[in-house]
Write a protein that holds these residues in place. Structure first.
Motif, short mmCIF file in Angstrom:
data_model
loop_
_atom_site.label_atom_id
_atom_site.label_comp_id
_atom_site.label_asym_id
_atom_site.label_seq_id
_atom_site.Cartn_x
_atom_site.Cartn_y
_atom_site.Cartn_z
N HIS A 82 0.73 -1.10 0.05
CA HIS A 82 0.00 -0.12 -0.07
C HIS A 82 0.90 1.42 -0.07
O HIS A 82 0.28 2.17 -0.69
N GLN A 83 1.90 1.29 0.71
CA GLN A 83 2.89 2.42 0.80
C GLN A 83 3.49 2.70 -0.54
O GLN A 83 3.53 3.80 -1.02
N ILE A 84 3.80 1.57 -1.17
CA ILE A 84 4.47 1.81 -2.37
C ILE A 84 3.69 2.47 -3.39
O ILE A 84 4.10 3.29 -4.28
N HIS A 85 2.20 1.97 -3.50
CA HIS A 85 1.44 2.55 -4.32
C HIS A 85 1.02 4.09 -4.01
O HIS A 85 0.96 4.86 -4.74
N LEU A 86 1.13 4.28 -2.58
CA LEU A 86 0.73 5.58 -2.32
C LEU A 86 2.02 6.61 -2.67
O LEU A 86 1.76 7.64 -3.17
N ASP A 295 -17.47 -2.28 4.41
CA ASP A 295 -16.16 -2.56 3.70
C ASP A 295 -16.10 -2.15 2.29
O ASP A 295 -15.51 -2.47 1.43
N GLN A 296 -16.18 -0.83 2.41
CA GLN A 296 -16.04 0.35 1.15
C GLN A 296 -15.52 1.44 1.80
O GLN A 296 -15.50 1.97 3.12
N PRO A 297 -14.71 2.19 1.12
CA PRO A 297 -13.83 3.40 1.67
C PRO A 297 -15.28 4.51 1.93
O PRO A 297 -16.06 4.62 0.97
N GLU A 298 -14.95 5.02 3.00
CA GLU A 298 -16.12 6.02 3.43
C GLU A 298 -15.80 7.24 4.01
O GLU A 298 -14.36 7.30 4.57
N ALA A 299 -16.46 8.41 4.08
CA ALA A 299 -15.90 9.46 4.74
C ALA A 299 -17.14 10.11 5.45
O ALA A 299 -18.14 10.08 4.91
N GLN A 412 7.39 21.68 2.75
CA GLN A 412 8.67 21.25 2.21
C GLN A 412 8.31 19.99 1.22
O GLN A 412 7.44 19.36 1.33
N SER A 413 9.21 19.63 0.23
CA SER A 413 9.04 18.68 -0.73
C SER A 413 9.19 17.47 -0.17
O SER A 413 10.04 17.03 0.56
N PRO A 414 8.34 16.53 -0.35
CA PRO A 414 6.93 16.52 -1.27
C PRO A 414 5.77 17.68 -0.42
O PRO A 414 5.66 17.21 0.67
N CYS A 415 5.23 18.47 -1.24
CA CYS A 415 4.29 19.26 -0.44
C CYS A 415 2.87 18.79 -0.34
O CYS A 415 2.00 19.13 -1.03
N TYR A 416 2.80 17.87 0.35
CA TYR A 416 1.31 17.05 0.61
C TYR A 416 0.51 17.80 1.49
O TYR A 416 1.05 18.60 2.51
N HIS A 417 -0.76 17.47 1.56
CA HIS A 417 -1.86 17.79 2.53
C HIS A 417 -2.19 16.45 3.33
O HIS A 417 -2.72 15.52 2.56
N ALA A 418 -2.10 16.71 4.62
CA ALA A 418 -2.32 15.28 5.06
C ALA A 418 -3.91 14.71 5.04
O ALA A 418 -4.04 13.65 4.91
N ARG A 419 -4.67 15.79 4.77
CA ARG A 419 -6.15 15.51 4.23
C ARG A 419 -6.17 14.67 3.01
O ARG A 419 -6.88 13.81 3.01
N GLU A 420 -5.51 15.13 2.02
CA GLU A 420 -5.58 14.41 0.66
C GLU A 420 -4.71 12.91 0.87
O GLU A 420 -5.36 11.71 0.29
N ILE A 421 -3.62 12.87 1.47
CA ILE A 421 -2.90 11.50 2.05
C ILE A 421 -3.94 10.56 2.61
O ILE A 421 -4.20 9.52 2.09
N ALA A 422 -4.68 11.17 3.47
CA ALA A 422 -5.76 10.32 4.34
C ALA A 422 -6.81 9.66 3.42
O ALA A 422 -7.31 8.74 3.54
N LYS A 423 -7.13 10.87 2.44
CA LYS A 423 -8.39 10.05 1.45
C LYS A 423 -7.68 9.06 0.54
O LYS A 423 -8.45 8.25 0.62
N TYR A 424 -6.64 9.26 0.27
CA TYR A 424 -6.06 7.98 -0.50
C TYR A 424 -5.82 6.55 0.40
O TYR A 424 -6.04 5.52 -0.04
N ALA A 431 -11.48 1.89 4.53
CA ALA A 431 -11.69 2.46 6.07
C ALA A 431 -12.70 3.79 5.94
O ALA A 431 -13.07 4.09 4.76
N LEU A 432 -12.79 3.96 7.24
CA LEU A 432 -13.60 5.21 7.27
C LEU A 432 -12.74 6.66 7.79
O LEU A 432 -11.94 6.49 8.78
#
Length: 818
Positions: A82-86, A295-299, A412-424, A431-432
């Motif tokens: 999963h982390q490699i795909h992320l 058993d589906q991705p939810e938010a 700092q690079s990579p300029c990620y937003h934790a919310r977008e990482i969480a969605k992925y 998960a929820l």
């Protein structure tokens, strides 16, 4: 027999030629290399050994004459599938290298330290060295007595852009030899364990022969078949290290090493039952919790006023996840929030099941927390932004508390937003994701309003307590009355009344230091940072001027260096100045200051908050650290010293950021029996953002703000992509961005005709020069799609390969903070 092929992400590859490279796995390393491991591979013309992540192991490759993997750095994979795909998704979305995207997921304690050395070749005499040094000055750094120098030291002594070419030539001439080494920044911690190596009665008889009662004490402690660490055994029995070593040699005891985890001290947290949900909390829980069973991705969005008990809902959702055999991850924006949050979680779930990840921990503690999480020992994780990458096993719930906070965005690079990482991540793990806030980001609330995910609402405070009564103090009127201090008459009276009643107050000012700037009254001179285009801030604690961008510091001059005048005036108060003013106004009051200067030491946040909670201070003065998530029984007053500070910033988020901070900090007051009060000092008392914050009316603010965002094509109506260039020469930056703009517009008129949007700029950054580098940017308001990623990714690669702009750095960011 066909050799295995490893496809790897190499650390030495910059974005211009970043891709996965194929390497042949030699026979001695076959079946040892697995995806997710780090390996050493030769790279580039000089075949220098460099660190890489193994991404895929294959049987064939289209590339001929492959180089070989040299060694394997890990015993087992440090990244899972999963982390490699992320990492691959981050690489394409954030315009960063695959290696950097993978590396950011690991704790710094797991990183390798790469050291490069140059050494005189064997047989070189001092006379030969001196002769050759006349033609190559680099050799003056070496001597027969000191034949070895690190590349880092050589670069410090020889600042030459052609240094590597010169060193390579010396190696080719066999004057120097190159070597490199990789070592872990921190190792695993282990303790020596001791246990009886024979039956207890036999051990007792053997111990008696030594005629030492301590030996019998040791046997008695271990007689039940258990084991103790050497340190614990010495403490409990009084045995010396020598006695224990002798007993090991005599075969009475056996000794081995066992891994030990460096953990924060949770001894003060006693287990307690989880609180009962109120009717409103139960309704919110019942609306959200069924989504954990699909058993589906939810938010879902948990929108509740300050003090409504959102944390209690989180705790019950986590308990449900644990009952299902799943793990939970909770993100908080500030280190200052974690002590109170952690205490509640440890008390509910136990220290053995909770792990903590934030930057205030030591490198060893963070590394050991990561290992506990990865092994599945810790099922509940609480941490700040980078904890979003925590390898929680069987992730079932991911909570982002105060999800609107800017701290979740990395600059700092990579300029990620934790919310977008969480969605992925929730998409990967099915998960929820729960987004919680009293002031959700405009983008998140828009998503709920348009039906992308459900919203649970908590409109009333926990236990029926009322929202604070808010007073807007007009500082213009105070100025007309001759009051120019930071604490206006309305706030001063409110603090005095609070102290008389035996309650506590929190005061918020989002500016550390003593004064924003110093000015000469004779000629107008202002001290500017020599490396940045900003005025330096005066800090009264050490009587120095400091730049908050690059860290430059210098003493405050006694006189103006331009005209010689000794009349230097300070303007714009910071937390240090306000602290002095509070001591003058309320000499008997105990004041605690909480800002970046007072929280540098380890556990400083926790100690300050614990002291305030225990009644050790009457007033807590701080920056953003005091605005969110804190819960104190005796706080009856909150004062906002300067509400206008961020309201008029050149940023589309300025209104939202001001509303959120005001609403959040006001909500710290009156969370128990006494109704709280808040005073907002402002020079704009009729501004709609100030009025909505005073009324705690988020929905009205949202309706006004979303209309403005749609008109300006700002998120969520469109994304803002910036291309920022920086260099020591301002002219080079501008020429580079003009070239990039023309190139983008040309491509939009040709092969990217289906992706045509206005390109604005070059425009200067809000702070033009930082650390002697000028910064300008281009801006494109556009949607996020595959065509944009292809266009911008191609532009960045093309620019990096263009030798005309070697001195200019160019990077892309989406919805930047400035």
């Amino acid at each position: 027999m066909t050799s295995q092929i490893c496809r790897a992400a190499v650390s030495a590859a910059n974005f211009a030629f970043d891709r996965l490279y194929d390497y042949r796995i030699p026979a001695e390393l076959e079946n040892l290399v697995q995806p997710g491991m780090r390996i050493l591979v030769p790279f580039g013309k000089g075949n220098r050994l460099t660190e890489a992540f193994a991404v895929q192991v294959m049987q064939t490759s289209e590339v001929e004459n492959l180089k070989e993997v040299q060694s394997v750095l890990d015993l087992e994979p440090v990244l899972d599938e999963h982390q490699i795909h992320l990492a691959a998704w981050m690489c394409s979305s954030l315009y960063s290298t695959f290696f950097d995207c993978a590396k950011v997921m690991l704790p710094s304690g797991l990183w390798f330290r790469h050291e490069e050395w140059y050494q005189l070749a064997d047989g070189i005499t001092q006379e030969q060295l001196d002769a050759r040094a006349q033609h190559e000055p680099i050799l003056t750094l070496f001597s027969v007595k000191k034949p070895r120098r690190s590349l880092k030291d050589i670069r410090a002594e020889v600042p030459d852009s052609n240094l590597m070419r010169r060193l390579n030539e010396l190696c080719r001439q066999e004057i120097l030899r190159f070597s490199s080494s990789f070592s872990r920044k921190i190792g695993d911690k282990s303790v020596k364990m001791l246990a009886l190596d024979m039956p207890a009665d036999q051990a007792a008889r053997r111990a008696e022969r030594g005629r030492s009662p301590v030996r019998l004490e040791v046997v008695g402690c271990l007689a039940d078949g258990g084991a103790l660490s050497r340190q614990e055994l010495m403490y409990q029995t009084g045995a010396s290290a020598g006695i224990l070593s002798t007993m090991v040699k005599q075969g009475i005891l056996r000794e081995w090493e066992e891994e030990a985890f460096r953990m924060p001290d949770f001894s003060h947290c006693e287990r307690e039952p989880m609180g009962t949900l109120t009717n409103a909390q139960r309704e919110a829980y019942d609306r959200i919790s069924p989504r954990m069973d699909t058993d589906q991705p939810e938010a879902a969005l948990l929108y509740g006023v300050t003090g409504s008990g959102k944390t209690q809902v989180y705790l019950h959702l986590i308990e449900r996840a644990l009952r299902q055999g799943k793990g939970a991850l909770v993100l908080v924006p500030e280190i200052g929030l974690t002590p109170q949050m952690i205490r509640r979680f440890v008390c509910c779930f136990g220290a053995s099941r909770v792990a903590v990840l934030h930057s205030a921990l030591s490198v060893g503690e963070r590394y050991d927390s990561w290992k506990r999480i990865r092994s599945g020992e810790a099922q509940v994780v609480v941490g700040t932004r980078s904890a979003v990458f925590a390898p929680v096993q069987n992730l079932g719930l991911l909570v982002i508390d105060e999800e609107q906070d800017d701290a979740y965005k990395s600059e700092q690079s990579p300029c990620y937003h934790a919310r977008e990482i969480a969605k992925y991540r929730v998409m990967q793990e099915k998960a929820l994701l729960v987004l919680g806030s009293a002031t959700p980001s405009i983008e998140t609330f828009y998503g709920a309003k348009t039906g992308r995910y459900p919203m649970a609402v908590l409109r009333e405070r926990y236990a029926g307590t009322q929202l604070p009564q808010v007073t807007i103090a007009d500082q213009r009127e105070a100025a007309r009355q001759g009051c120019f201090g930071s604490i206006g008459p309305v706030l001063r009276d409110a603090v005095a009344e609070t102290l008389r009643d035996g309650h506590q107050a929190i005061l918020f000012l989002n500016r550390r230091g003593a004064a924003r700037q110093v000015t000469c009254t004779g000629c107008g001179w202002r001290p500017e940072c020599p490396s940045c285009s900003v005025s330096m801030t005066y800090h009264s604690a050490n009587h120095r001027l400091m730049c908050h961008y690059c860290g430059h510091s210098e003493p405050l001059p006694r006189a103006c260096p331009v005209c010689g005048s000794t009349h230097l005036k300070t303007e714009g108060a910071g937390t240090q100045r306000v602290e002095q003013e509070l001591h003058e106004l309320f000499p008997k009051a105990r004041v605690l200051r909480m800002d970046a200067d007072t929280t540098r030491a380890k556990n400083a946040h926790e100690k300050l908050l614990a002291e305030f909670a225990a009644g050790g201070a009457d007033i807590l003065l701080g920056t953003q650290m005091v605005t969110k998530g804190l819960d104190f029984d005796r706080v009856a007053l909150v004062g906002v010293i300067d509400a206008d500070q961020m309201l008029f910033a050149q940023d589309y988020r300025a209104r939202e950021r001001t509303f959120s901070l005001l609403t959040q900090v006001v909500g710290r007051a009156g969370r128990r029996d006494v109704r709280g009060r808040a005073v907002i000092q402002t020079y704009s008392p009729n501004h709609d953002v100030i009025l909505n914050a005073a009324r705690q009316d988020y929905e009205r603010f949202y309706e006004q703000e979303i209309e403005l965002r749609q008109a300006l094509q700002c998120p969520p109506a469109a994304q803002i992509l910036t291309l920022t260039a920086s260099a020591e020469s301002e002219r080079d930056v501008l020429e580079a961005l003009v070239y990039v703009r023309q190139r983008i517009e040309g491509l939009m008129n040709d092969q990217f005709a289906d992706f045509r949007y206005p390109v604005l700029g070059p425009a200067p950054a809000s702070v033009l020069r930082v650390m002697n580098r000028y910064r300008y940017h281009l801006t494109i308001r556009c949607p996020d799609n595959r065509r944009r990623r292809e266009l911008i990714g191609g532009i960045l690669r093309e620019f990096a390969a263009n030798r005309q702009f070697r001195s200019v750095a160019l990077f892309a960011d989406v919805n930047p903070l400035e």
